[in-house]
Motif scaffolding. Structure first.
Motif, PDB file in Angstrom:
ATOM      1  N   THR A  90     -10.543   4.375   1.296  1.00 39.16           N
ATOM      2  CA  THR A  90      -9.232   3.750   1.379  1.00 39.16           C
ATOM      3  C   THR A  90      -9.336   2.624   2.404  1.00 39.16           C
ATOM      4  O   THR A  90     -10.342   2.484   3.092  1.00 39.16           O
TER       5      THR A  90
ATOM      6  N   THR B 158      -2.919  -1.035   2.844  1.00 37.22           N
ATOM      7  CA  THR B 158      -2.840  -0.343   1.563  1.00 37.22           C
ATOM      8  C   THR B 158      -3.214  -1.266   0.401  1.00 37.22           C
ATOM      9  O   THR B 158      -2.677  -2.364   0.273  1.00 37.22           O
TER      10      THR B 158
ATOM     11  N   LEU C 280      -3.141  -1.300  -3.437  1.00 33.38           N
ATOM     12  CA  LEU C 280      -2.663  -0.728  -4.690  1.00 33.38           C
ATOM     13  C   LEU C 280      -2.375  -1.843  -5.690  1.00 33.38           C
ATOM     14  O   LEU C 280      -2.350  -3.023  -5.348  1.00 33.38           O
TER      15      LEU C 280
ATOM     16  N   HIS D 107       6.470   4.130   1.904  1.00 34.91           N
ATOM     17  CA  HIS D 107       5.197   3.758   2.516  1.00 34.91           C
ATOM     18  C   HIS D 107       4.280   4.970   2.646  1.00 34.91           C
ATOM     19  O   HIS D 107       3.072   4.886   2.403  1.00 34.91           O
TER      20      HIS D 107
ATOM     21  N   GLN E  98       2.791   5.738  -0.662  1.00 34.87           N
ATOM     22  CA  GLN E  98       1.784   4.729  -1.012  1.00 34.87           C
ATOM     23  C   GLN E  98       0.456   5.017  -0.318  1.00 34.87           C
ATOM     24  O   GLN E  98      -0.613   4.867  -0.925  1.00 34.87           O
ATOM     25  N   ARG E  99       0.517   5.435   0.951  1.00 34.77           N
ATOM     26  CA  ARG E  99      -0.720   5.770   1.662  1.00 34.77           C
ATOM     27  C   ARG E  99      -1.400   6.967   1.005  1.00 34.77           C
ATOM     28  O   ARG E  99      -2.628   6.995   0.844  1.00 34.77           O
TER      29      ARG E  99
ATOM     30  N   GLU F 142      -3.128   6.007  -2.241  1.00 38.88           N
ATOM     31  CA  GLU F 142      -4.449   5.403  -2.085  1.00 38.88           C
ATOM     32  C   GLU F 142      -5.513   6.490  -1.881  1.00 38.88           C
ATOM     33  O   GLU F 142      -6.630   6.370  -2.379  1.00 38.88           O
TER      34      GLU F 142
ATOM     35  N   PRO G 240      -5.418   6.433   7.501  1.00 41.09           N
ATOM     36  CA  PRO G 240      -4.500   6.863   6.445  1.00 41.09           C
ATOM     37  C   PRO G 240      -3.060   7.053   6.900  1.00 41.09           C
ATOM     38  O   PRO G 240      -2.157   7.080   6.062  1.00 41.09           O
TER      39      PRO G 240
END
Length: 249
Positions: A83, A87, A89, A149, A152-153, A156, A173
């Motif tokens: 990761t 981020t 994505l 958020h 989203q982390r 990933e 992370p």
């Protein structure tokens, strides 16, 4: 022979030595944290390990194979995923499609003119399994850019997990997460790592997270290793105390 071995790994940018003669041994199934202040060389070290940057000196060996000269894609195929600190994505795609594309990147035969449907189906199975393990099954159909958020982390991490890695690099992370989101992320990661099957190298600024997740810690300062040991050993190390002025950043 360790699962991941770094020997004298060095990266220079002109006169700046960002990573300075770093040597490290990570055993299979180990959760290792790499910590240090901003500018210590942590993310650059990750970029050297997974082939984003070439080393100026030294070498990286993964499960006995020398990685120097291999591309990031080739290293991914060997079973290493990661990761990123910021981020990364596809924000207009669903969470499931993000994880599916990550799974497809490692699946053999993904570009065959025939049988592509089977590859697609397997990638989707791996994606759904990874999302469930990260507690994101309920948002699989939601557009990634609209997730919180914290989710989203975790997405990933799910993308990295969907590649079925043997070694996973996690770059901060919990960065930017609230206290509540951090707690959820740590709980989820603790469950994910509880069976000891996945080897993890973790860069993290939150020391509470580090001490909860990591079995061993390597401390970088100005690109060089100044301490390496268990969490208790690192806490008590005089060099670490001096470098951090009695605390961690």
């Amino acid at each position: 022979m360790a699962f991941l071995e770094l020997d004298g790994l060095t990266r220079r940018f002109g006169a700046l030595v960002a990573v300075d003669q770093v040597s490290m041994r990570v055993e299979q199934g180990e959760v290792r944290a790499v910590i240090g202040p901003n500018g210590a060389g942590k993310s650059t070290l990750f970029n050297l390990i997974n082939g984003v940057l070439p080393a100026s000196e030294g070498e990286v060996r993964f499960d006995g194979r020398r990685l120097n000269g291999l591309s990031a894609f080739e290293i991914c195929q060997l079973g290493m995923s990661r990761t990123f600190q910021i981020t990364a994505l596809f924000p207009e795609m669903t969470a499931r499609d993000n994880a599916r594309l990550a799974a497809q990147a490692r699946l053999g035969g993904r570009w065959r003119p025939f049988g592509g449907g089977a590859v697609f189906a397997e990638a989707e199975r791996r994606a759904d399994a990874a999302l469930e393990r990260l507690g994101l099954g309920h948002v699989a159909g939601e557009v990634a850019g609209y997730l919180s958020h914290g989710d989203q982390r975790l997405l990933e991490v799910a993308m990295a997990l969907a590649q079925r890695p043997r070694l996973m690099l996690l770059d901060e992370p919990t960065q930017g997460l609230s206290v509540e989101e951090t707690g959820k992320a740590v709980e989820t990661l603790t469950e994910l790592l509880s069976d000891g099957k996945l080897t993890v190298l973790l860069v993290e600024h939150d020391m509470e997270v580090v001490f909860r997740l990591a079995q061993r810690i390597t401390v970088l300062h100005r690109g060089a290793v100044i301490a390496d040991g268990t969490p208790d050993e690192v806490k008590a190390d005089a060099n670490v105390q001096s470098a951090y002025l009695g605390g961690f950043e």
